[in-house]
Design an enzyme around this catalytic site. Structure first.
Site, short mmCIF file in Angstrom:
data_model
loop_
_atom_site.label_atom_id
_atom_site.label_comp_id
_atom_site.label_asym_id
_atom_site.label_seq_id
_atom_site.Cartn_x
_atom_site.Cartn_y
_atom_site.Cartn_z
N GLY A 67 -4.27 -4.20 -4.13
CA GLY A 67 -5.21 -3.12 -4.39
C GLY A 67 -4.44 -1.91 -4.86
N HIS A 68 -4.57 -1.59 -6.11
CA HIS A 68 -3.88 -0.41 -6.66
C HIS A 68 -4.92 0.65 -6.99
CE1 HIS A 68 -0.24 -2.90 -8.25
NE2 HIS A 68 -0.29 -2.83 -6.95
N GLN B 147 1.93 -6.08 -3.04
CA GLN B 147 2.27 -6.14 -1.61
C GLN B 147 3.60 -5.42 -1.37
OE1 GLN B 147 1.18 -9.52 -2.99
NE2 GLN B 147 -0.79 -8.57 -2.68
N ASP C 62 0.82 -1.22 0.00
CA ASP C 62 0.00 0.00 0.00
C ASP C 62 0.85 1.27 0.00
OD1 ASP C 62 -2.27 -1.64 0.23
OD2 ASP C 62 -1.96 -1.77 2.39
N GLU C 63 2.01 1.21 -0.65
CA GLU C 63 2.89 2.38 -0.67
C GLU C 63 2.50 3.36 -1.77
OE1 GLU C 63 4.06 -0.73 -1.08
OE2 GLU C 63 5.37 -1.23 0.61
N GLY C 64 1.61 2.93 -2.65
CA GLY C 64 1.20 3.80 -3.77
C GLY C 64 1.84 3.35 -5.08
N LYS C 65 1.93 2.04 -5.24
CA LYS C 65 2.61 1.49 -6.43
C LYS C 65 1.84 1.79 -7.71
CE LYS C 65 2.86 -2.57 -4.43
NZ LYS C 65 2.69 -2.32 -3.00
N GLY C 66 0.51 1.84 -7.61
CA GLY C 66 -0.31 2.12 -8.80
C GLY C 66 0.06 3.46 -9.39
N LYS C 67 0.28 4.42 -8.54
CA LYS C 67 0.63 5.78 -9.00
C LYS C 67 1.99 5.78 -9.70
CE LYS C 67 1.41 10.37 -7.01
NZ LYS C 67 0.75 11.16 -8.03
P1 IMP Z 1 -2.93 -12.77 1.92
O1 IMP Z 1 -2.01 -12.19 0.90
O2 IMP Z 1 -4.37 -12.54 1.62
O3 IMP Z 1 -2.63 -14.21 2.20
O4 IMP Z 1 -2.66 -11.99 3.31
C1 IMP Z 1 -1.43 -12.14 4.01
C2 IMP Z 1 -1.00 -10.82 4.61
O5 IMP Z 1 -0.63 -9.92 3.57
C3 IMP Z 1 -2.08 -10.10 5.42
O6 IMP Z 1 -1.48 -9.40 6.48
C4 IMP Z 1 -2.65 -9.09 4.41
O7 IMP Z 1 -3.26 -8.00 5.05
C5 IMP Z 1 -1.38 -8.72 3.68
N1 IMP Z 1 -1.63 -8.22 2.32
C6 IMP Z 1 -1.96 -8.93 1.23
N2 IMP Z 1 -2.09 -8.13 0.16
C7 IMP Z 1 -1.80 -6.89 0.57
C8 IMP Z 1 -1.71 -5.62 -0.09
O8 IMP Z 1 -1.91 -5.47 -1.30
N3 IMP Z 1 -1.38 -4.56 0.69
C9 IMP Z 1 -1.11 -4.68 2.01
N4 IMP Z 1 -1.17 -5.84 2.66
C10 IMP Z 1 -1.51 -6.94 1.95
#
Ligand code: IMP
Length: 427
Positions: free
Chosen positions: A40-41, A223, A13-18
């Site tokens: 989630g971007h 991630q 969630d550092e803002g990679k989409g941007k």
């Molecule tokens: P999973 O990827 O759904 O198995 O979740 C494992 C861990 O990674 C959890 O702590 C999630 O909240 C975290 N996580 C997965 N995808 C993201 C992301 O895109 N941003 C931030 N945390 C993520």
């Protein structure tokens, strides 16, 4: 020609989409190499805001070929929903490529993700519940179903039948859930096959040929470094390799092809889910950061945990990824503070650590050691060059850069496409 890798330097969630969107028009291919619809971007173009989960952000740039490579796990239902959503808004998605070797998220993966988390109780990982972990677990146990299996109905049926053989035992006998129906899953996935076929390709071959032809390939990590299965805060991690090394395996590109590794670094820190987070703020200050930064998950809507910038984490990201450039995001969020704490090390049980402690136990007990930098009160969201930033904001950036151990080449001062200061070209 160059392959450029983009990685999250913190917990995602550092803002990679941007960042991807910034270079989107200057590259030829944008590739996702790991993860799935747990990502989630958010990309903001003009008045329009796009939230992407599975598709590469490059899908919004008409001259870019977006690629879902072999290292990604795909939930076909989600894929088609996301494509439909974009098509309805006039985005052409016809040039998307999907690897035949990517693994599929199946209904039993989603079911197992949810029930196993529930059973872990307080020890839960806080997954997104999208079936990511169980899908990667099956991939490693050689029990997974791949995209290409959908084109051979006999094999598809066999693989689902084999998987259900033990998944249904686990669901019913361990977790007291209902068994899943073979026919239902088989029919559903067979139904996706023809829709998927036009997109499916040997993406490793295509990408390597593109590089031979002098094209630029942008490998977009999801991630972040500290969610990496090997280098993250295990077990509070995702089940893939978001670090730059994962880009090679996940896209079928050799490491010698990668010329640049761009780390996306937020001007403060957030994480979702469980696990250690030394600079986390549990007070009004944390709530302020969450509000200012809009720190609510794109995928799950969960509140993100918020805290101050952590320099040892940034340095760690530089080390394990070989980061050549940083893109510092959300600097504008920090406007309005008299002074800004920056974590420069930790105290764990009376021992000072300048780097992330070797053991998770120490990291769990790590108490941040802060230095304080002077803040600024000006609205910086209209700045378009480094010189337009207030002196204290410039010092904040330069201090972070020194601590992180790699140059900050771009700075985000707002969510919009034009709210980026590019100090050096990222391509
Ligand atoms: P999973 O990827 O759904 O198995 O979740 C494992 C861990 O990674 C959890 O702590 C999630 O909240 C975290 N996580 C997965 N995808 C993201 C992301 O895109 N941003 C931030 N945390 C993520």
């Amino acid at each position: 020609m160059p392959a450029i890798t983009l990685v999250g330097a913190q917990w995602g969630d550092e803002g990679k989409g941007k960042a991807t969107d910034l270079v989107g028009n200057r590259v030829d291919y944008v590739v996702r190499y790991q993860g799935g619809n747990n990502a989630g971007h958010t990309v903001v173009i003009g008045e329009q805001k796009y939230a992407l989960h599975l598709l590469p952000s490059g899908i919004l740039s008409p001259d870019v070929v977006p690629v879902i490579a072999n290292g990604v796990v795909i939930d076909p239902g989600v894929l088609f929903e996301e494509l439909r959503g974009l098509n309805e808004r006039g985005v052409d998605t016809g040039n998307l490529l999907i690897s035949a070797n990517a693994h599929l998220i199946m209904p039993y993966h989603r079911a197992l993700d949810k029930v196993s988390e529930r059973f872990l109780g307080k020890g839960r990982i806080g997954t997104t519940g999208r079936g990511i972990g169980p899908t990667y677990a099956d991939k490693i146990s050689r029990a997974g179903v791949r995209v290409q299996d959908m084109f051979d109905p006999k094999i598809l049926r066999q693989k689902i039948e084999l998987a259900l053989h033990d998944k249904n035992q686990i669901l019913t006998k361990v977790y007291n859930r209902r068994a899943l129906e073979l026919e239902q899953i088989y029919e559903e996935y067979l139904g996706y096959a023809e829709q998927l076929r036009p997109f499916v390709a040997d993406t490793s071959l295509i990408l390597n040929k593109a590089l031979d032809d002098g094209k630029t390939v942008y490998l977009e990590g999801s991630q972040g470094t500290l969610l990496d299965i090997d280098h993250g805060t295990y077990p509070f991690v995702t089940s893939s390799s978001p670090t730059s090394g994962g880009a090679c395996a996940g896209a079928g590109i050799g490491p010698t092809r990668i010329t640049k590794v761009v780390g996306i670094l937020k001007a403060y820190t957030t994480r979702v889910g469980s696990g250690p987070f030394p600079t986390e703020l549990h007070d009004e200050q944390g709530e302020w950061l969450r509000r200012q930064g809009g720190e609510y998950g794109v995928t799950t809507g969960r509140n993100r945990r918020c805290g101050w910038f952590d320099a040892p984490i940034a340095r760690y990201a530089t080390r394990v990824n070989g980061i050549t450039d940083f893109f510092l995001t959300k600097l504008d969020v920090l406007s309005g503070l008299d002074r800004i704490p920056v974590c420069v090390g930790y105290d764990a049980g009376g021992t000072r650590h300048d780097e992330i402690p070797m053991t998770q136990t120490d990291f769990h007990h790590a108490v941040p050691v802060y230095e304080y930098l002077d803040g600024w009160h000006e609205d910086i969201s209209h700045a378009r060059s480094f010189d337009e930033l207030p002196k204290n904001a410039q010092t904040y950036v330069r201090t972070l850069e020194e601590m992180a151990g790699a140059p900050i080449s771009a700075i985000g001062v707002g969510p919009g496409r034009d709210q980026t200061l590019e100090l050096r070209s990222l391509v």
